[in-house]
Design an enzyme around this catalytic site. Structure first.
Site, PDB file in Angstrom:
ATOM      1  N   LEU A 142       0.841  -1.198   0.000  1.00  0.00           N
ATOM      2  CA  LEU A 142       0.000   0.000   0.000  1.00  0.00           C
ATOM      3  C   LEU A 142       0.872   1.243   0.000  1.00  0.00           C
ATOM      4  O   LEU A 142       1.828   1.351   0.779  1.00  0.00           O
ATOM      5  CB  LEU A 142      -0.912   0.000   1.227  1.00  0.00           C
ATOM      6  CG  LEU A 142      -1.818  -1.221   1.402  1.00  0.00           C
ATOM      7  CD1 LEU A 142      -2.639  -1.079   2.664  1.00  0.00           C
ATOM      8  CD2 LEU A 142      -2.715  -1.415   0.183  1.00  0.00           C
ATOM      9  N   GLU A 143       0.535   2.188  -0.859  1.00  0.00           N
ATOM     10  CA  GLU A 143       1.288   3.429  -0.955  1.00  0.00           C
ATOM     11  C   GLU A 143       0.343   4.603  -1.133  1.00  0.00           C
ATOM     12  O   GLU A 143      -0.818   4.447  -1.530  1.00  0.00           O
ATOM     13  CB  GLU A 143       2.280   3.369  -2.126  1.00  0.00           C
ATOM     14  CG  GLU A 143       3.322   2.280  -2.006  1.00  0.00           C
ATOM     15  CD  GLU A 143       4.307   2.267  -3.171  1.00  0.00           C
ATOM     16  OE1 GLU A 143       4.325   3.245  -3.948  1.00  0.00           O
ATOM     17  OE2 GLU A 143       5.056   1.286  -3.300  1.00  0.00           O
ATOM     18  N   GLY A 144       0.846   5.809  -0.842  1.00  0.00           N
ATOM     19  CA  GLY A 144       0.123   7.039  -1.130  1.00  0.00           C
ATOM     20  C   GLY A 144      -1.265   7.086  -0.527  1.00  0.00           C
ATOM     21  O   GLY A 144      -1.463   6.903   0.674  1.00  0.00           O
ATOM     22  N   GLN A 228      10.800  -0.407   1.796  1.00  0.00           N
ATOM     23  CA  GLN A 228      11.473   0.160   0.625  1.00  0.00           C
ATOM     24  C   GLN A 228      12.488   1.219   1.057  1.00  0.00           C
ATOM     25  O   GLN A 228      12.104   2.323   1.437  1.00  0.00           O
ATOM     26  CB  GLN A 228      10.453   0.788  -0.314  1.00  0.00           C
ATOM     27  CG  GLN A 228       9.412  -0.165  -0.851  1.00  0.00           C
ATOM     28  CD  GLN A 228       8.371   0.544  -1.708  1.00  0.00           C
ATOM     29  OE1 GLN A 228       8.650   1.566  -2.337  1.00  0.00           O
ATOM     30  NE2 GLN A 228       7.157   0.012  -1.727  1.00  0.00           N
TER      31      GLN A 228
END
Length: 674
Positions: A142-144, A228
């Site tokens: 999940l990002e942003g 990351q």
């Protein structure tokens, strides 16, 4: 005892503990995780052709079934796969003991669960994807905007969207075990801000540490966490100091934080940490500014594993490091394959986690195009010993230019050999040659490693400096940062180099004499904006200029500037400081044409100016003023001599002034409006 968010899962956990160990899916150890881009393009690699050292493949990504729905996902293989052929290649990997997982999220695929109904749809769609394609697990990336959580508390999340996501992951895994009698593998790949950001101040925003409650909830069932360590900037370590991405210190500090845990700043709570055997070190292979050099990756990994010295200023809290660290991860397999050297990242993993024999090669001296004869390649051997004497028939050197071949190979000592080349190329290189491959058979090694070993890292056959006057092709040069070469869209066999902001490319040139040259850059960029380029000669700035294109970006324009260069070999750096541009070639001429563009400053005064300024011109022409967004804000015809230009209607700021004379001469300058 730490409070669990979803109490009903205590019952599930108790039941699962009764299941035999043989029914638990496990990642290979050590794990080399790579993301596989499922879209077509120049970097595409078929699943069956992935380097065999990758043993965990993350299929990126599942996507929304409908672009207006962010909670129901499907998976679409690349267009040249049929359903059957894709499944066949997944099974091909699994039959080799590798694990293939489906990844969700990423930069572009937002997933937000706003209701129980959306959660149930999401769960059903994910279980269907896993069952249909035969994946071994799921990767939560999940990002942003997928992390738009307003109430972040590590031990007791208050945001309904986060609660629903946690419930959904639990249900997906429970459904899989009920149906298949085995554990569904679970990995996560959060960005550093959403993990290590918990150590930073609350002023950094409401999403800092947003992933920590999810990690904490699944700390017992997660198989591997790969934070990351890129696209990140700087973060705090456990020692209270700030570390910047792209360094060995960054790798060590961020990894220990994930393992040991920490109390977050503000009211977020405490993150318990994860055992080292659930933690991977995640880095880009080579494709971006935040990549760590491979030598530094090995030094940092050796220190983390307790087998190497401290590589920088960060000192591990735990003496002896973390020998059971789970492994490494990279984005992406596709880019690692296209790196120089190809698959350099996975090779670094092999150096860190295995005792396999490997070689590294280097130039003993520069090998220039057309002068390859007698060039020497030094080959260094690790984890083995060369036999004595070496047999030239067991060695090959591939990807050499036409007319060049291997002549001799000589053993210098137990771990060093020297190859000499013969013959010279009569063809000019299109670019520096970086993929020369040295291969040797196992009979050249005392341990007699099965098969052969090879390397194509570190060796460069270099283009000669291009003569000035003349035409220079920038894509031919290996030294560049964040710049990439691509085939011309006209498909005419030529290439161009894309320079985004802060990207640069170095041109090696040989200037015939010290004098002023007309430098013409053939480029394409977007119209209506001001793009800036700085040109340096041997590190010294010689020209900074603005470029305004009036055509669509897929149409070449020529922009010319006068530049003073010194006789002899030197490096010219083209550095894009604002905007972006595609550069096809650069021409240097002694004679100038009537429609040249001069970089010399216009005669403008006063500058800065308040209400008006004066421009002196030797001939009549047209004056154009652009703001920093590239918008034309004033256009006026001027006569020869002195001209007064009113600017009371302009806002304060910096403007680009462009003057076009009657005979086509173009000149640029900057104007500051007070």
């Amino acid at each position: 005892m730490r409070k669990r968010l979803i109490t009903q899962y205590f019952i599930v956990a108790a039941l699962l503990s009764l299941i035999t160990k043989s029914s638990l899916a496990q990642l290979p150890y050590p794990a080399m995780v790579g993301y596989w881009e499922n879209w077509m393009g120049s970097r595409f690699v078929p699943l069956k052709d992935i380097d065999p050292r990758y043993n965990v493949i993350q299929i990126a990504f599942a996507e929304a079934k409908d672009e207006d729905v962010d909670y129901e996902l499907i998976f679409r293989p690349p267009s040249h796969y049929t359903e059957a052929s894709f499944k066949e290649e997944v099974k091909f990997l699994q039959d080799q003991g590798k694990k293939v997982l489906i990844s969700i999220g990423g930069q572009n695929d937002i997933i937000l669960l706003d209701s129980v109904a959306e959660k149930e749809t999401f769960v059903a769609s994910m279980n269907a994807i896993v069952d249909k394609w035969g994946f071994d697990g799921i990767d939560i990336d999940l990002e942003g905007n997928s992390l738009n959580f307003l109430d972040i508390n590590i031990e007791s999340p208050g945001d309904i969207k986060q609660k629903l996501m946690i419930e959904a992951i639990h249900e997906i895994m429970q459904n899989h075990r009920t149906t298949h009698g085995e554990k569904l593998l679970l990995t996560m790949a959060p960005e550093t801000f959403y993990v290590h950001g918990g150590l930073s101040g609350a002023s950094l925003g409401y999403k800092r540490g947003a992933y920590l409650p999810i990690i904490e909830e699944f700390r017992d069932s997660i198989d591997m966490l790969n934070v990351q360590l890129y696209n990140s900037g700087s973060m705090f370590g456990l020692d209270g100091k700030i570390y910047s991405q792209g360094t060995a210190d960054w790798m060590v500090a961020m990894t220990e934080s994930v393992i040991r845990g920490f109390k977050a700043n503000g009211s977020i709570g405490t993150y318990s940490g994860l055992p080292a055997n659930k933690v991977g070190v995640a880095l880009p292979g080579c494709h971006s500014y935040d990549a760590v050099p491979h030598d530094d990756v090995k030094k940092a990994m050796d220190y983390l594993l307790g087998v190497g010295p401290q590589p920088g200023s960060y000192k591990l809290i735990k003496e002896g490091g973390y020998p059971d660290l789970m492994g490494m991860m990279t984005w992406s397999i596709n880019s690692d394959r296209r790196c120089g050297p190809s698959y350099g990242f996975v090779k670094t993993f092999e150096k860190v986690f295995t005792d396999s024999s490997y070689i590294e090669m280097e130039n003993s001296g520069e090998i220039l195009e057309g002068e390859e004869d007698g060039g020497v390649i030094k080959v260094n051997l690790f984890n083995d010993t060369f036999v004595n004497p070496l047999e030239v028939s067991s060695w090959t050197v591939g990807n050499l230019p036409a007319g060049v071949s291997m002549d001799t190979v000589v053993r210098l000592n137990d771990s060093t050999a020297q190859i000499t080349l013969k013959g010279s190329s009569s063809d000019l290189y299109m670019r520096d040659i970086t993929n020369v491959r040295v291969t040797l058979q196992s009979d050249q090694l005392e341990r007699k490693t099965t098969g052969s070993i090879n390397d194509r890292a570190g060796l460069v056959l270099t283009k000669k400096p291009q003569p000035i006057p003349g035409v220079v092709e920038p894509e031919g040069y290996f030294d560049r940062k964040d710049a990439w070469a691509a085939k011309n869209w006209d498909d005419d066999g030529t290439y161009y180099v894309r320079l985004d902001k802060s990207a640069w490319v170095d041109l090696k040139v040989d200037v015939a004499e010290t004098r002023e040259y007309l430098m013409t850059i053939k480029l394409a960029t977007i119209s209506g904006e001001v793009h800036y380029m700085e040109i340096k000669s041997n590190g010294k700035s010689v020209l900074t200029t603005g470029i305004i294109s009036e055509t669509f970006f897929r149409k070449w324009d020529e922009f010319s500037f006068k530049i003073n260069l010194t006789e002899g070999e030197q490096t010219l750096r083209l550095n894009c400081t604002k905007g972006w541009m595609d550069i096809e070639n650069v021409t240097f001429e002694v004679e100038t044409s009537s429609n040249e563009v001069s970089n010399s400053s216009l005669s403008l005064y006063p500058n800065p100016a308040s209400n008006s300024f004066v421009i002196n011109s030797e001939s009549a022409g047209e004056l154009l003023l652009y703001n920093l967004n590239g918008t034309l804000v004033k256009q006026q015809m001027i006569s020869s001599g002195s001209n007064n230009i009113q600017i009371t209607d302009l806002a304060s700021g910096l403007y680009m002034v462009k003057y076009i004379s009657e005979d086509g001469l173009e000149q640029f300058d900057k104007l500051i409006k007070k």
